[in-house]
Design an enzyme around this catalytic site. Structure first.
Site, short mmCIF file in Angstrom:
data_model
loop_
_atom_site.label_atom_id
_atom_site.label_comp_id
_atom_site.label_asym_id
_atom_site.label_seq_id
_atom_site.Cartn_x
_atom_site.Cartn_y
_atom_site.Cartn_z
N LYS A 149 -44.67 -17.97 28.47
CA LYS A 149 -44.14 -19.27 28.88
C LYS A 149 -45.10 -20.02 29.80
O LYS A 149 -45.13 -21.24 29.76
CB LYS A 149 -42.76 -19.08 29.52
N ASP A 190 -44.55 -20.16 21.07
CA ASP A 190 -43.60 -19.05 21.23
C ASP A 190 -44.29 -17.84 21.85
O ASP A 190 -44.01 -16.69 21.48
CB ASP A 190 -43.00 -18.69 19.86
N ASP A 195 -40.28 -22.80 21.66
CA ASP A 195 -39.14 -21.89 21.79
C ASP A 195 -38.91 -21.58 23.27
O ASP A 195 -39.80 -21.73 24.10
CB ASP A 195 -39.40 -20.58 21.02
N ASN A 196 -37.70 -21.15 23.61
CA ASN A 196 -37.39 -20.58 24.93
C ASN A 196 -37.53 -21.55 26.10
O ASN A 196 -37.87 -21.13 27.21
CB ASN A 196 -38.26 -19.34 25.21
N GLU A 206 -31.91 -15.76 20.90
CA GLU A 206 -31.76 -15.00 19.65
C GLU A 206 -30.76 -13.84 19.79
O GLU A 206 -30.81 -13.07 20.72
CB GLU A 206 -33.12 -14.47 19.16
O1 LIG Z 1 -37.83 -15.67 22.36
C1 LIG Z 1 -38.23 -14.95 23.46
C2 LIG Z 1 -37.32 -14.33 24.30
C3 LIG Z 1 -37.77 -13.62 25.43
C4 LIG Z 1 -36.78 -12.96 26.31
C5 LIG Z 1 -36.99 -11.65 26.78
C6 LIG Z 1 -36.04 -11.04 27.58
C7 LIG Z 1 -34.87 -11.72 27.92
F1 LIG Z 1 -33.96 -11.11 28.69
C8 LIG Z 1 -34.66 -13.02 27.46
C9 LIG Z 1 -35.61 -13.63 26.66
C10 LIG Z 1 -39.14 -13.49 25.69
C11 LIG Z 1 -40.07 -14.12 24.82
N1 LIG Z 1 -41.42 -14.01 25.06
C12 LIG Z 1 -42.28 -14.61 24.22
C13 LIG Z 1 -41.82 -15.35 23.14
N2 LIG Z 1 -40.51 -15.49 22.88
C14 LIG Z 1 -39.61 -14.87 23.70
MG LIG Z 2 -39.38 -16.91 21.56
#
Ligand SMILES: Oc1cc(-c2ccc(F)cc2)cc2nccnc12
Ligand SMILES: [Mg+2]
Length: 214
Positions: A144, A141, A169-170, A199
């Site tokens: 990416k 997580d 995740d993601n 989320e």
């Molecule tokens: O769960 C997540 C969501 C997002 C993220 C940010 C901005 C957006 F617009 C959409 C999604 C970044 C993340 N970076 C590291 C770990 N987890 C992440």
């Molecule tokens: Mg995440």
């Protein structure tokens, strides 16, 4: 010199959550992110999928890549069996400082080892630093573009065993196409996608569960 979002999230936890009660810390953070300020915790919807997989694996040794404010660390650590532990790696010192306090407020600090630094440098040190043989569960997580190199590094360092579960995740938003292609096409993994949402939003996202076959 105002506060940061992680600091405001921590303040909400210390104001509203019951000390020593992981569930109330989780609920407080979800409420803060839904009604005050969005933050990139795995969240309540994907969190339930995380919970079910952690419960199924029942890990003695879990690794989390990307602590942020400690929300998923608390979700994972509260489900560990007695003697179980979660090692969590965080690159950003400001995030780590907040996470330590969130984890402490939940009362599960004895099950968690938070290490600050780049995952690419720390993963090769897991055996010598923490006496880890292999991980039973890994939650990816963090950034990416680190998912694939870190998965390969875990393999190369002999930190995965037959049956180790990697949960990412993601995989849709922001998206990890190279990682997905690898775990879905490698004969060394059995991979499955759990469709969900980013989320606290209606945007599609999901978790990829990949079992290492040894
Ligand atoms: O769960 C997540 C969501 C997002 C993220 C940010 C901005 C957006 F617009 C959409 C999604 C970044 C993340 N970076 C590291 C770990 N987890 C992440
Ligand atoms: Mg995440």
């Amino acid at each position: 010199t105002g506060s940061t979002r992680p600091q405001r999230l921590l303040r909400a936890v210390q104001k509203k959550a019951t000390q020593g009660d992981p569930q109330s810390v989780i609920a407080t953070i979800d409420d803060f992110c839904r009604h005050s300020e969005w933050a990139m915790n795995v969240g309540d919807e994907k969190g339930l999928i995380l919970d079910s997989i952690v419960s199924e694996v029942n890990p003695s040794t879990a690794l989390e890549l990307g602590t942020y404010c400690g929300y998923s660390t608390v979700r994972i650590a509260r489900l560990l069996p007695p003697g179980g532990r979660c090692i969590t790696l965080e690159f950003n010192p400001a995030y780590a400082a907040v996470a330590r306090q969130v984890i402490a407020w939940a009362g599960i600090q004895d099950k968690v080892q938070l290490v600050e630094g780049p995952s690419g440098d720390l993963i090769p040190q897991m055996k010598e630093l923490f006496g880890v043989q292999t991980f039973d569960f890994v939650f990816l997580d963090h950034w990416k573009d680190r998912y694939l190199p870190d998965a390969k590094l875990l393999e190369e360092c002999g930190l995965l065993r037959e049956g180790t579960v990697l949960l990412a995740d993601n995989v849709i938003c922001p998206g990890t196409p190279e990682y997905l292609q690898y775990v879905r096409n490698s004969p060394r993994y059995e991979s499955r996608y759990f469709k969900s949402h980013l989320e606290y939003t209606k945007v599609e996202d999901g978790l990829e569960k990949s079992v290492f076959l040894g």
